[in-house]
Structures are given as structure tokens and as C-alpha cells.
Design an enzyme around this catalytic site. Structure first.
Site, PDB file in Angstrom:
ATOM      1  N   ASP A  34     -27.187 -22.612 -25.950  1.00 27.71           N
ATOM      2  CA  ASP A  34     -27.289 -21.450 -26.660  1.00 27.71           C
ATOM      3  C   ASP A  34     -27.904 -22.210 -28.106  1.00 27.71           C
ATOM      4  O   ASP A  34     -27.350 -22.772 -29.032  1.00 27.71           O
ATOM      5  CB  ASP A  34     -26.220 -20.574 -27.069  1.00 27.71           C
ATOM      6  CG  ASP A  34     -26.470 -19.412 -27.941  1.00 27.71           C
ATOM      7  OD1 ASP A  34     -27.496 -19.457 -28.729  1.00 27.71           O
ATOM      8  OD2 ASP A  34     -25.757 -18.486 -27.921  1.00 27.71           O
ATOM      9  N   GLY A  42     -25.678 -19.717 -20.946  1.00 29.76           N
ATOM     10  CA  GLY A  42     -26.356 -19.688 -22.214  1.00 29.76           C
ATOM     11  C   GLY A  42     -25.953 -18.359 -22.897  1.00 29.76           C
ATOM     12  O   GLY A  42     -24.957 -17.794 -22.828  1.00 29.76           O
ATOM     13  N   HIS A  43     -26.772 -17.868 -23.934  1.00 27.68           N
ATOM     14  CA  HIS A  43     -26.313 -16.872 -24.580  1.00 27.68           C
ATOM     15  C   HIS A  43     -26.210 -15.765 -23.962  1.00 27.68           C
ATOM     16  O   HIS A  43     -25.443 -14.829 -24.252  1.00 27.68           O
ATOM     17  CB  HIS A  43     -27.483 -16.820 -25.853  1.00 27.68           C
ATOM     18  CG  HIS A  43     -27.391 -15.756 -26.795  1.00 27.68           C
ATOM     19  ND1 HIS A  43     -26.504 -15.996 -28.053  1.00 27.68           N
ATOM     20  CD2 HIS A  43     -27.677 -14.463 -27.047  1.00 27.68           C
ATOM     21  CE1 HIS A  43     -26.297 -14.749 -28.668  1.00 27.68           C
ATOM     22  NE2 HIS A  43     -27.199 -14.124 -28.173  1.00 27.68           N
ATOM     23  N   TRP A  44     -26.933 -15.432 -22.833  1.00 30.72           N
ATOM     24  CA  TRP A  44     -26.885 -14.112 -22.140  1.00 30.72           C
ATOM     25  C   TRP A  44     -26.059 -14.550 -20.804  1.00 30.72           C
ATOM     26  O   TRP A  44     -26.571 -14.088 -19.550  1.00 30.72           O
ATOM     27  CB  TRP A  44     -28.302 -13.581 -21.810  1.00 30.72           C
ATOM     28  CG  TRP A  44     -29.023 -13.746 -22.853  1.00 30.72           C
ATOM     29  CD1 TRP A  44     -29.791 -14.096 -23.746  1.00 30.72           C
ATOM     30  CD2 TRP A  44     -28.988 -12.413 -24.015  1.00 30.72           C
ATOM     31  NE1 TRP A  44     -30.278 -13.771 -24.944  1.00 30.72           N
ATOM     32  CE2 TRP A  44     -29.954 -12.561 -24.924  1.00 30.72           C
ATOM     33  CE3 TRP A  44     -28.296 -10.957 -23.669  1.00 30.72           C
ATOM     34  CZ2 TRP A  44     -29.975 -11.567 -25.968  1.00 30.72           C
ATOM     35  CZ3 TRP A  44     -28.345 -10.011 -24.772  1.00 30.72           C
ATOM     36  CH2 TRP A  44     -29.481 -10.164 -25.746  1.00 30.72           C
TER      37      TRP A  44
END
Length: 299
Positions: A239, A265-267
Site C-alpha cells: 500500500d 494491498g489497500h483493497w
């Protein structure tokens, strides 16, 4: 698993869309979404936990399928969205809830927790950062514009609010082996909705206003230290905004938090739904049992 319902509710004269799953008398999990997404990001999680919890995910004004009022009627600022989330909760009559805190939703959710800490049963934190010293390199452009606003900096923000910019938000930092797990519906849908409802400059203004969140972060940290809510941290370290250290930082203020670093990651819900649902189920079961004798969970 119970079907996800798609509903609308009037919140202070605005038609607000939200997704809901689970029995009405079950413990509530409230899921405010992040940028540039909507309740769509929770479409797969809701049915996974709907056998035992009532999950509610609203689209904030100017996102998803909710109304897009003029800036004269709604403040497209972090203050404005924090007030919206509070009014949404009041409108639905929610008196006790676990909060899923991700991205911008973590800022609005923490403000809700500060406002009524007695209503917070637990926190599930997934890539929602409140530690400025752990900001990743992708914050650089934003921080430069916050510190020294310029027309050129604003043009960069306008360029970021685009289909290509949204695509970068979803797959820009993750390893190659994860890319094909991220649905292109994410950036295609949300960019189409931005264009359809003329939302672009409202989002640019929100990116500029994000600088105001910095002053709130010490208050969020103090809330954690004072109330020590049951906390589950699920983190995707790939991220650019919130690397691994941003997740570990929560242990400073909630040493007993349960922390899991995922190869995500972020999602992370797009790539690691099963793992997240598994950890949430175990965590929420423990929270539910520990409160069963003394807390009313139904709404």
C-alpha cells in the site's frame, strides 16, 4: 448466508443508498467506505457474515448511488462526511455497533467513535491510517499541495480524479500476482458514476480537505488508549499510502489488538476476502460472547 438487500433512506432530505445483510436483531457491523469507492467494496463481505451479524454499508453523499447535492447544501469535507455518518446512524436507530474502518471511512468512523464511545462494541481496522509518522510515499503529492497549495498542484489532483487515476488507486502498488484478482468494475463503475453525477470537483475538494485529518489523528490515538476497544487489525502492506508500519502502529495505543498482516494491498477485500471473513468471524464471536451478559446488541 442471507441475501444482500439494497435500500434507500432519507437522511436530512438526502436520498442515501445502502446495502444491508443479516437479521435485524443481530449485532451490527457498520461499514463506511473509502475513496474512490462506495458500499460496492463490501458487496462480497456482507453475505459472508450475514448468518450471525447485521451488516450495514452506506454510500456517502456524492458516492455510489446516493444523492449528490450541491456544495451549498452539503459540505464535501471531512467534517461534512463525519456529520453525515452520525446522522445516518441516528436515522437508522443504531445504538451499538462494531466499526469496519478502511481508508476515508476510518476517518469518519473514528469521529463517530469519539462522539459516542459507549456505542462502539469493537473496531475492525483494515488499511485505515491514523499515524502521520507512518505515511507512505504515495502521500507526497498530497502533502505538498496541503503545505503549499498551487494551481499546478490542483491540476495534479484533478488529473488523479479520473478513470486512470482510480485504476491506479486499486492496482497501483500491489504485486503482479494479485492484479488479476482486482475487478476492473471498481474503477470503471466509480468513474462512470463520477461523470454521470458531475462529482469530479467535489472529490478534488475532498482530497484538498484531507489535510484537516492530521489534527484529528492524536485524538483518535488518545481515544484508543483511553477506551481500549476490542480491536482487530487486518492489513495489506502492499500500500503506497499505508505500508506495513502503519498497521503495526496501532499496537502503540492498543497493545492487545489482534494484528494480521496479509499478502494484500489497500483493497484487501478484493484479494483476501476469505481470510478477512475468517478473522472477522472469530473476532466478532469473541466480542459478542464477552458482551452477551451485560450489553444489548439488538437495534
Amino acid at each position: 448466508m442471507l441475501a444482500v438487500q439494497h435500500k434507500t433512506v432519507d437522511v436530512d432530505g438526502l436520498e442515501i443508498f445502502y446495502r444491508e445483510a443479516g437479521p435485524e436483531d443481530a449485532p451490527v457491523v457498520l461499514l463506511p467506505h473509502g475513496y474512490p469507492c462506495s458500499s460496492f467494496q463490501f458487496r462480497n463481505l456482507l453475505p459472508e457474515l450475514s448468518d450471525s451479524w447485521r451488516l450495514i454499508a452506506p454510500d456517502a453523499p456524492g458516492f455510489g448511488y446516493s444523492a449528490t447535492p450541491s456544495p451549498r447544501r452539503f459540505s464535501y469535507t471531512f467534517d461534512g462526511y463525519a456529520r453525515f455518518l452520525e446522522r445516518f446512524v441516528e436515522t437508522l436507530g443504531l445504538t451499538r455497533y462494531a466499526l469496519y474502518l478502511h481508508d476515508y471511512g476510518s476517518q469518519f468512523g473514528f469521529r463517530l467513535a469519539l462522539r459516542a464511545p459507549e456505542r462502539v462494541a469493537a473496531l475492525i481496522i483494515q488499511n485505515g491510517d491514523i499515524y502521520e509518522d507512518q505515511f507512505g510515499p504515495k502521500y507526497r503529492m498530497l502533502k505538498e499541495q496541503w503545505a503549499n497549495p498551487t494551481p499546478e498542484g490542483r491540476r495534479k489532483l484533478v488529473a488523479a480524479v479520473s478513470e486512470e487515476g482510480f485504476k491506479d488507486e486499486f492496482i497501483g502498488e500491489i504485486p503482479e500476482h494479485l492484479v488479476d484478482r482486482i475487478s476492473p468494475d471498481l474503477w470503471t463503475l466509480h468513474w462512470a458514476l463520477v461523470q454521470r453525477f458531475d462529482r469530479r470537483m467535489n472529490l478534488v475538494h475532498l482530497l484538498e480537505d484531507q489535510r484537516t485529518t492530521l489534527a484529528w489523528m492524536p485524538r483518535y490515538q488518545a481515544y484508543l488508549r483511553e477506551h481500549l476497544p476490542p480491536t482487530l487489525v487486518l492489513w495489506g502492506p502492499h500500500d503506497g499510502y499505508m505500508p506495513e508500519g502503519a498497521g503495526h502502529a496501532y499496537l502503540r495505543d492498543v497493545p492487545d489488538a489482534e494484528l494480521h498482516m496479509l499478502d494484500a494491498g489497500h483493497w484487501a477485500l478484493e484479494t483476501h476476502l476469505n481470510e478477512i471473513a475468517f478473522h472477522m468471524r472469530r473476532f466478532l464471536q469473541r466480542v459478542h460472547l464477552s458482551h452477551a451478559a451485560s450489553t444489548t446488541w439488538v437495534t
